[in-house]
Design an enzyme around this catalytic site. Structure first.
Site, PDB file in Angstrom:
ATOM      1  N   HIS A   1      -2.888  -6.107  -3.433  1.00 36.38           N
ATOM      2  CA  HIS A   1      -1.994  -6.416  -4.387  1.00 36.38           C
ATOM      3  C   HIS A   1      -0.605  -5.674  -3.921  1.00 36.38           C
ATOM      4  O   HIS A   1      -0.827  -4.770  -3.217  1.00 36.38           O
ATOM      5  CB  HIS A   1      -2.482  -6.525  -5.671  1.00 36.38           C
TER       6      HIS A   1
ATOM      7  N   ASP B   1       1.741  -3.362  -6.546  1.00 33.21           N
ATOM      8  CA  ASP B   1       1.605  -3.016  -7.964  1.00 33.21           C
ATOM      9  C   ASP B   1       2.605  -3.387  -8.788  1.00 33.21           C
ATOM     10  O   ASP B   1       3.807  -3.734  -8.735  1.00 33.21           O
ATOM     11  CB  ASP B   1       1.869  -1.332  -8.053  1.00 33.21           C
TER      12      ASP B   1
ATOM     13  N   HIS C   1      -1.477  -3.291  -0.954  1.00 32.66           N
ATOM     14  CA  HIS C   1      -2.606  -2.231  -0.894  1.00 32.66           C
ATOM     15  C   HIS C   1      -4.054  -2.531  -1.282  1.00 32.66           C
ATOM     16  O   HIS C   1      -3.918  -3.675  -2.206  1.00 32.66           O
ATOM     17  CB  HIS C   1      -2.179  -0.781  -1.296  1.00 32.66           C
TER      18      HIS C   1
ATOM     19  N   ARG D   1      -2.165   8.117 -11.065  1.00 38.34           N
ATOM     20  CA  ARG D   1      -1.019   7.255 -10.411  1.00 38.34           C
ATOM     21  C   ARG D   1       0.156   7.183 -11.457  1.00 38.34           C
ATOM     22  O   ARG D   1       0.054   6.809 -12.605  1.00 38.34           O
ATOM     23  CB  ARG D   1      -1.516   5.946 -10.107  1.00 38.34           C
TER      24      ARG D   1
HETATM   25  C1  SIN Z   1      -3.942   1.063  -6.807  1.00 37.01           C
HETATM   26  O1  SIN Z   1      -4.305  -0.113  -6.678  1.00 37.01           O
HETATM   27  O2  SIN Z   1      -3.131   1.538  -7.284  1.00 37.01           O
HETATM   28  C2  SIN Z   1      -5.581   1.953  -6.716  1.00 37.01           C
HETATM   29  C3  SIN Z   1      -5.531   2.293  -5.103  1.00 37.01           C
HETATM   30  C4  SIN Z   1      -6.688   3.229  -4.692  1.00 37.01           C
HETATM   31  O3  SIN Z   1      -7.334   3.577  -5.924  1.00 37.01           O
HETATM   32  O4  SIN Z   1      -7.000   3.504  -3.538  1.00 37.01           O
END
Ligand code: SIN
Length: 303
Positions: free
Chosen positions: A124, A126, A279, A294
């Site tokens: 996805h 974000d 990602h 995050r």
């Molecule tokens: C996310 O999708 O922001 C998490 C990525 C992760 O935990 O590696």
């Protein structure tokens, strides 16, 4: 073959801050990504260093800052240099006192999850389900497992540039729907700890429509902008045609030659461009603990 970033000699944790080297940007031998050396985010950030980081973010799409022993306040302050921050709809998983920080973690305390344990389970970009999806995200390692826990990044400019001509023709000018709810029920089935959404939360994440091929607002480069996690269908196509076309786009986007795989080290801060990348969290074995914080920076409406 998926490329893993080489470790750069002389950059063991603490080396760059102790030596106070001037800021250097060292690209990875990978389709995206660079390491930023000689920067300690505990220190004030000079305007020219900020400008170099900003430029490198546009050029390499993923920046890795090693050994950043920063507080939540410093994480938030650095993120805010790039734009206003977005608050994740799962308010349950905010770091208490810091709504801008989402806890991404598989840890449970007293039987309750402390964070979003399966964030990134599907590829996805974000917050693509918002009218103004995220410009970029900054993920800071708090606690890492002894194995697993990697994050993969796919270069969506390359995905567009190398997309076979007949697929480019099929999607150019078309739009697709994105919704936070696309995989929610499926994730809840796998992970019953995922909370039910309240009516207010559902109202926060109404479906949106974005171009399938977006133009990066700062570089002008085109990128594919659909994802396995949040894109439900292509507007104006019959359901089976839309499903087939999306499957072809997803499969092409995550070819090995588009991917950088980040293997986390203690106190890494990783800053990626959601306008250029998708990602995926590769997953952590259940018996091992992983905790990350995050922030998410608001971007522009895609065009
Ligand atoms: C996310 O999708 O922001 C998490 C990525 C992760 O935990 O590696």
């Amino acid at each position: 073959m998926t490329i893993i970033a080489p470790s750069i000699p002389g950059t063991a944790p603490g080396a760059q801050s102790a030596a106070r080297a001037p800021l250097r940007i060292v690209p990875f031998d990978a389709p995206v990504g660079a390491e930023v050396l000689g920067l300690d985010l505990n220190q004030p950030l000079a305007d020219d260093d900020f400008a170099r980081i900003h430029r490198a973010h546009l050029d390499y799409h993923v920046l890795v800052f090693r050994d950043q022993r920063i507080t939540p306040e410093q994480h938030i302050a650095f993120s805010r240099r790039f734009g206003p921050l977005q608050i994740h709809v799962l308010h349950q998983f905010q770091l208490p006192g810091y709504p801008e920080l989402l806890i991404v973690s598989n840890i449970r305390e007293n039987g309750q999850p402390i964070g979003l344990g399966d964030a990134g389970h599907f590829w996805h970009s974000d917050l693509s389900y918002k009218d103004k999806p995220s410009l970029g995200s900054l993920l800071h390692a708090q606690e890492l497992p002894s194995e697993g826990g990697d994050t993969l990044f796919a270069n969506m400019h390359l995905a567009w540039d190398t997309l076979p001509a007949h697929l480019q023709k099929a999607v150019e000018g078309r739009k697709a729907e994105h919704t936070y709810l696309a995989k929610y029920a499926e994730l809840q089935k796998r992970n019953p700890w995922r909370p039910d959404l309240t009516a207010e939360q559902i109202a926060e994440v109404k479906p949106v429509v974005h171009p399938i091929v977006r133009t990066h607002p700062e570089t002008g480069r085109k990128a594919l902008f659909v994802s396995e996690h949040f894109t439900t269908h292509i507007v104006g196509l019959p359901e089976d045609e839309s499903r087939e076309l999306l499957a072809a786009l997803f499969a092409h986007s995550v070819r090995d030659e588009h991917i950088y795989r980040h293997h986390w080290a203690e106190h890494d801060l990783v800053f990626w461009d959601n306008r250029s990348l998708m990602h995926l969290a590769a997953g952590t074995p259940d018996h091992l603990r992983r905790k990350m914080y995050r922030t998410t920076i608001e971007g522009d409406a895609p065009f």
